[in-house]
Enzyme design. Structure first.
Site, PDB file in Angstrom:
ATOM      1  N   SER A   1      35.277  54.415  41.834  1.00  0.00           N
ATOM      2  CA  SER A   1      35.050  53.794  40.093  1.00  0.00           C
ATOM      3  C   SER A   1      34.629  54.984  39.318  1.00  0.00           C
ATOM      4  O   SER A   1      35.346  56.048  39.330  1.00  0.00           O
ATOM      5  CB  SER A   1      34.173  52.482  40.258  1.00  0.00           C
ATOM      6  OG  SER A   1      34.595  51.774  39.104  1.00  0.00           O
TER       7      SER A   1
ATOM      8  N   ASP B   1      43.254  45.177  39.706  1.00  0.00           N
ATOM      9  CA  ASP B   1      42.197  46.070  39.083  1.00  0.00           C
ATOM     10  C   ASP B   1      42.512  46.476  37.962  1.00  0.00           C
ATOM     11  O   ASP B   1      43.800  47.084  37.812  1.00  0.00           O
ATOM     12  CB  ASP B   1      41.962  47.011  40.202  1.00  0.00           C
ATOM     13  CG  ASP B   1      40.895  48.053  39.867  1.00  0.00           C
ATOM     14  OD1 ASP B   1      40.237  47.730  38.869  1.00  0.00           O
ATOM     15  OD2 ASP B   1      40.747  49.178  40.602  1.00  0.00           O
TER      16      ASP B   1
ATOM     17  N   HIS C   1      39.336  45.491  42.744  1.00  0.00           N
ATOM     18  CA  HIS C   1      38.047  46.641  42.449  1.00  0.00           C
ATOM     19  C   HIS C   1      36.943  46.372  43.077  1.00  0.00           C
ATOM     20  O   HIS C   1      36.396  45.308  43.052  1.00  0.00           O
ATOM     21  CB  HIS C   1      37.883  46.553  40.783  1.00  0.00           C
ATOM     22  CG  HIS C   1      37.197  48.018  40.441  1.00  0.00           C
ATOM     23  ND1 HIS C   1      37.798  49.112  40.369  1.00  0.00           N
ATOM     24  CD2 HIS C   1      35.940  48.192  40.240  1.00  0.00           C
ATOM     25  CE1 HIS C   1      36.714  49.891  40.057  1.00  0.00           C
ATOM     26  NE2 HIS C   1      35.551  49.497  39.933  1.00  0.00           N
TER      27      HIS C   1
END
Length: 357
Positions: free
Chosen positions: A143, A297, A327
């Site tokens: 991320s 995501d 995610h």
């Protein structure tokens, strides 16, 4: 967090940080790995050293945690488990970095911390101290940490002081650009856990500025400085996304905002904050990449476009797209949030590293 912020009790991110604090675990060594909290180049890190007798020089992985540049910690249970597995299965030294968080620290503080640690670690005397092979070091992150890993790889490729180069980069559902927050993945997954569009907009705005006005402009996708017009082809999803990810969506060029935005929010145009904005000449110098994206995501298309641009620049890329994943899935490694999916995705990354690092 929203209620506490509205009542003036605490900042929204401080409220979310209380949730991550519950996940912290002490640096505890086991039969496979020695774990310590220390500092490298003045930045806090959690260090994982294999305990078995070395059969030669070891691999090393510098890991940057996720959390939207605002949350997260190397000591969270999931990241601790991940680092232990990487260290044990790869017989690798793992440096998990606790960079400064927003707020109060905004770009480029987070990048500067991870870059400082990476450059320090790559010195010959430090690699020798930890028994690391200088030809087998990689950066990795998920991320926001994937964003930082990509940015570090780019900067190192051009740094004349960095004599040791990276062997690889592992980018796990990375956030890579803030110019267009209306990609198909943002539309398809706007309200899905664990990262709805509104939260990603908040993360980007907090990372880049203390001004609340940026968040409102980003939410409307009207935050682009006029100077960004020349960079839009680099993030044009109608060109860089595979057809099955474009789906039935129609491309709309983001609207340009008012003058002065580039001066107020310079990170919007800076590849250190938005690695997808790097020119092809810069991408050509990068090491082989593993890019993991998840179907459900908002950041899916960032990773897919970066994989396409890296390939176009001649960089060896493995793009693993998990159609059943969301995610943050790779951090679901322990009860009560343990999923076979998390173990499978981590296993896929480890298999690639075994072959490429």
């Amino acid at each position: 967090s929203e209620a506490a912020e509205l009542l003036g009790l605490m900042h929204y991110m401080e409220g979310l940080r209380l949730l991550t604090a519950v996940e912290l675990v002490a640096p505890t060594s086991d039969e496979n790995v020695t774990v310590t909290d220390t500092e490298l180049s003045g930045v806090p890190v959690r260090l994982y050293l294999p305990r078995r007798a070395p059969g030669g020089l070891r691999r090393a992985v510098l890991y940057f945690h996720g959390g939207g540049w605002c949350l997260g910690d190397a000591g969270m249970h999931a990241y601790d488990l991940m680092s232990r597995r990487i260290s044990n299965e790869l017989d690798a030294v793992v440096v998990s970095v606790n960079y400064r968080l927003a707020p109060p620290h905004h770009f480029p503080a987070q990048f500067e911390d991870v870059y400082s640690v990476t450059k320090f670690f790559l010195q010959s005397k430090v690699l020798s101290q930890y028994g690391v092979d200088p030809a087998r070091v990689c950066v990795a992150g998920d991320s926001a940490g994937g964003n930082l890993a990509a940015a570090v790889a780019q900067q190192l490729s051009e740094d004349p002081e960095a004599k040791t180069k990276l062997r690889a980069q592992v980018l796990i559902y990375p956030a890579l650009q803030a110019l267009d927050l209306d990609l198909p993945s943002y539309r398809d997954n706007a309200h899905k856990p664990l990262l709805p569009r509104a939260l990603m907009v908040r993360f980007w705005s907090e990372y880049l500025s203390a001004e609340p006005a940026l968040r409102a402009a980003m939410a409307a996708n009207r935050h682009l400085p006029p100077e960004a017009a020349a960079l839009l082809p680099l993030v044009n999803w109608s060109r860089w996304l595979p057809a099955d990810m474009r789906g039935a969506h129609t491309y709309r060029s983001p609207a340009l905002g008012g003058a002065g935005l580039a001066r107020r929010f310079p990170g919007l145009l800076d590849p250190r904050a938005c690695p997808l904005l790097a020119a092809e000449a810069r991408l050509r110098r990068l090491p082989p990449a593993f890019v993991l994206t998840c179907e459900h995501d908002v950041l899916r298309d960032d990773g897919a476009m970066y994989a396409a641009r890296l390939r176009a620049a001649g960089v060896p890329v493995t793009h693993h797209h998990a159609r059943d994943a969301f995610h943050g899935a790779m951090t679901f490694l322990a009860w009560p949030l343990e999923l076979a999916l998390g173990h499978r995705l981590l296993g896929t990354c480890l298999d690639w590293l075994k072959e490429n690092l």
